[in-house]
Design an enzyme around this catalytic site. Structure first.
Site, PDB file in Angstrom:
ATOM      1  N   ASP A 105      31.357  65.859  91.268  1.00  0.00           N
ATOM      2  CA  ASP A 105      30.808  66.446  90.049  1.00  0.00           C
ATOM      3  C   ASP A 105      29.314  66.711  90.185  1.00  0.00           C
ATOM      4  OD1 ASP A 105      30.345  67.314  87.500  1.00  0.00           O
ATOM      5  OD2 ASP A 105      31.259  65.606  86.501  1.00  0.00           O
ATOM      6  N   ASP A 301      28.739  74.408  87.951  1.00  0.00           N
ATOM      7  CA  ASP A 301      29.188  73.031  87.744  1.00  0.00           C
ATOM      8  C   ASP A 301      30.551  72.833  88.385  1.00  0.00           C
ATOM      9  OD1 ASP A 301      28.973  70.341  86.514  1.00  0.00           O
ATOM     10  OD2 ASP A 301      30.745  71.011  85.452  1.00  0.00           O
TER      11      ASP A 301
END
Length: 634
Positions: A105, A301
């Site tokens: 992440d 992201d």
């Protein structure tokens, strides 16, 4: 009914180790469940009033010549973007090492795993981390610069994500290892030991999160602060039908045709790029470039599944796509809760989608252009064969442009934080190492440590293997599996076991062959050959590695009869070295036919003479004994 969006505040209670820590966790919504498609939401609060961007710390400004001398951590990615909603990698923590599957992440700044003291943690892929079993674990004691658990006098962290899932616990420090493909030796690092998790974090299969964002608790920032890697990392997500991929912590030599965009760390801790234009089928959308520069700008992201555009940009993009696909039928999406834009009739071959769907180009501020294939903005319809749906959505009234993982499928993305730029290179991520074998040094087969205290924490060797360089078709997979069961108990069930392995790996029983079987005490070792089906295509590299992954990750569910198992060794053989089982069967078959014809001519009269004396005999299969050998060290 149009899709609606709910904007939520990302609430944080971060343990600050130094005053300049970024007081924000930037992870966005993730699609954790098949069929669900949560909206994209950005946090409203980014930093504490007097915080500074730690990425600008002069300690991290490495010269190019110096950074090239740094090793890197070369790691594999697992899972799938749309089915799982995330990609994971493997990290080992402690001495002896304990393994965890962590979501990769770039929008998170803390790495955390469930702790053995967790009062409310879900059932995840691996056992919880047990600090008491690690001889190198140390709690992060309370200081003036962290939020403190007064009972334990230990620093704590708390994260609340936009979909309202939460993670909280204490901070600890231990040795973290990156696997035996990594050149990087194990390093001490601070991580979160979860005591409570809620929402999607509680129900997900993955153990926790690996934070790659900018911040003092980020894995990347900690490694860079130690001056053990250069200030760069790379991710490569698998394609529409493949999954998996690769990642590198540290610098690599970029391919000559990699396309770069500027990334501004001063603007925010998010990894942003300066997107200026979008073209569909070579035609520029008539938009002011400022539409991509609102609020947080254009953000990458890795934890977000789809892509989201501001309203004006989305409507223009949607209109251009519909105009280019007038010859296709528009159909309803797979989920009635969403007004998806889907088209049928494109066929099932992903490699041919570019003949049906237009090329989409992203143009950056430096004038460089990066082209998106259909798999970078479409996703496969789960209910209609040969149909695809638009994977780019409107971001409500939020002016931020968010590019999730779908945009970078089969793309090597280099986050060069040192040079404040992000690079894109289209490639088959399942074959990344072969394509970059010149750019990335071969991994060490052994991890060496400069500090004796770190030696016990080298990540346990993954199964030894051999991947043929440059070969993308595999004729035979050889695997060695150990079972915690004695020779006597295992021997009667070998035929049954072959059938179970075939069932669990979604192949035919005829493709599973026992090569040899050894035992020592209550541990048995079985070597198997998994071959391609006769007259069928050989395995692709991706399919072969998928089989290996299922074995290595213990996705194969076997009856309790066989106790626990472990993949000890594997090997992939290209067609030139394999298919020997098929050749064996052909030779044996031919010999059988010739022998049968010869036998008929010799014994024909004998059979006639014995006709009246025939009797029926019952036969049992011969139980060929496998010689018991010394078990090799596991």
């Amino acid at each position: 009914m149009a899709r609606t969006f709910t904007h939520l505040i990302l609430i944080l209670h971060i343990a600050i180790l130094v005053p300049s820590s970024i007081a924000a966790d930037t992870s966005f919504l993730r699609n954790r469940h098949h069929g669900s498609r949560p909206t994209m939401v950005l946090p409203l609060y980014l930093t504490a009033p007097n915080s500074s961007t730690s990425a600008l710390d002069p300690r991290r400004q490495l010269h190019g010549s110096e950074s090239k001398r740094h090793p890197n951590a070369r790691m594999r990615l697992h899972d799938d973007l749309l089915l799982n909603g995330y990609y994971t990698t493997r990290l080992w923590i402690g001495t002896p090492p304990q393994m965890f599957a962590l979501i990769v992440d770039t929008g998170s700044t803390v790495t955390y795993v469930p702790c053995s003291t967790c009062e409310q943690c879900g059932r995840h892929q691996d056992p919880k981390f047990q600090p008491d079993l690690s001889s190198t674990y140390q709690p992060v004691k309370c200081t003036l610069d962290c939020n403190c658990d007064n009972d334990r006098m230990q620093c704590v962290y708390e994260r609340q994500y936009a979909e309202m899932s939460t993670s909280s616990g204490v901070l600890g420090e231990d040795v973290i290892s990156f696997g035996n493909q990594s050149e990087l030796a194990p390093q001490r690092a601070v991580f979160g030991c979860e005591n409570v998790e809620t929402g999607d974090l509680y129900s997900q299969h993955a153990d926790g999160i690996m934070g790659l964002g900018r911040g003092d608790l980020s894995i990347m920032d900690q490694l860079v602060d130690k001056n053990v890697v250069s200030d760069s990392f790379s991710l490569c997500y698998g394609g529409m039908d493949v999954g998996g991929g690769a990642m590198v912590l540290g610098g690599i030599s970029p391919p000559s045709d990699m396309v770069f965009a500027h990334s501004d760390p001063v603007r925010s801790p998010y990894y942003n790029i300066d997107l200026k234009e979008i073209h569909v089928a070579g035609k520029r959308l008539l938009l002011n470039p400022s539409v991509f520069d609102g609020k947080h700008g254009t953000v990458l992201d890795s934890g977000t599944t789809y892509a989201y555009l501001p309203e004006e940009a989305f409507l223009a993009f949607k209109e251009a796509i519909v105009k280019e696909l007038q010859s296709f039928n528009q159909i309803s999406g797979p989920d009635p809760n969403y007004n998806d834009l889907c088209f049928s009739g494109a066929g099932i071959d992903v490699s041919q989608l570019s003949k049906s769907f237009p090329v989409v180009d992203m143009v950056f501020g430096n004038g460089h252009k990066y082209s998106l294939s259909p798999e970078n903005y479409m996703f496969r319809h789960s209910k209609v064969r040969g149909a695809y749906c638009l994977g780019i959505f409107q971001n409500g009234k939020d002016p931020t442009t968010l590019l999730g993982g779908i945009i970078v499928r089969n793309t090597l993305v280099m986050y060069d934080r040192e040079q404040t730029k992000i690079g894109f290179w289209k490639t088959n991520c399942a074959e990344l190492w072969e394509r970059l074998q010149i750019s990335i040094a071969p991994p060490n087969t052994e991890v060496k440590n400069s500090t004796k205290s770190l030696e016990p924490s080298v990540a346990p060797s993954m199964p030894q293997h051999n991947v043929p360089p440059g070969e993308f078709r595999i004729a035979q997979i050889t695997i060695v599996i150990s079972f915690n069961i004695s020779y006597e108990d295992m021997k009667p069930h070998l035929t049954e076991l072959a059938g179970l392995i075939a069932h669990e790996l979604d192949i035919n029983t005829s493709q599973v062959h026992l090569l040899n079987f050894t035992s020592a005490g209550n541990v048995s070792l079985a070597r198997w050959a998994i071959t391609s089906r006769p007259y069928a295509d050989n395995f692709s590299n991706a399919t072969a590695m998928s089989i290996i992954d299922r074995l290595a990750e213990h996705h194969m569910q076997l009856p309790d009869t066989f106790k626990s198992y472990k993949l000890v060794e594997w090997n992939l053989e290209p067609p030139s070295k394999s298919n020997w089982w098929q050749r064996y069967y052909m030779v044996v078959g031919l010999a059988f036919v010739l022998t049968l014809l010869l036998g008929l001519s010799i014994v024909g009269m004998f059979l006639i003479w014995k006709k009246r004396q025939q009797s029926v005999h019952s036969y049992k299969p011969v139980d060929a004994a496998v010689p018991e050998q010394e078990l090799q060290p596991l």
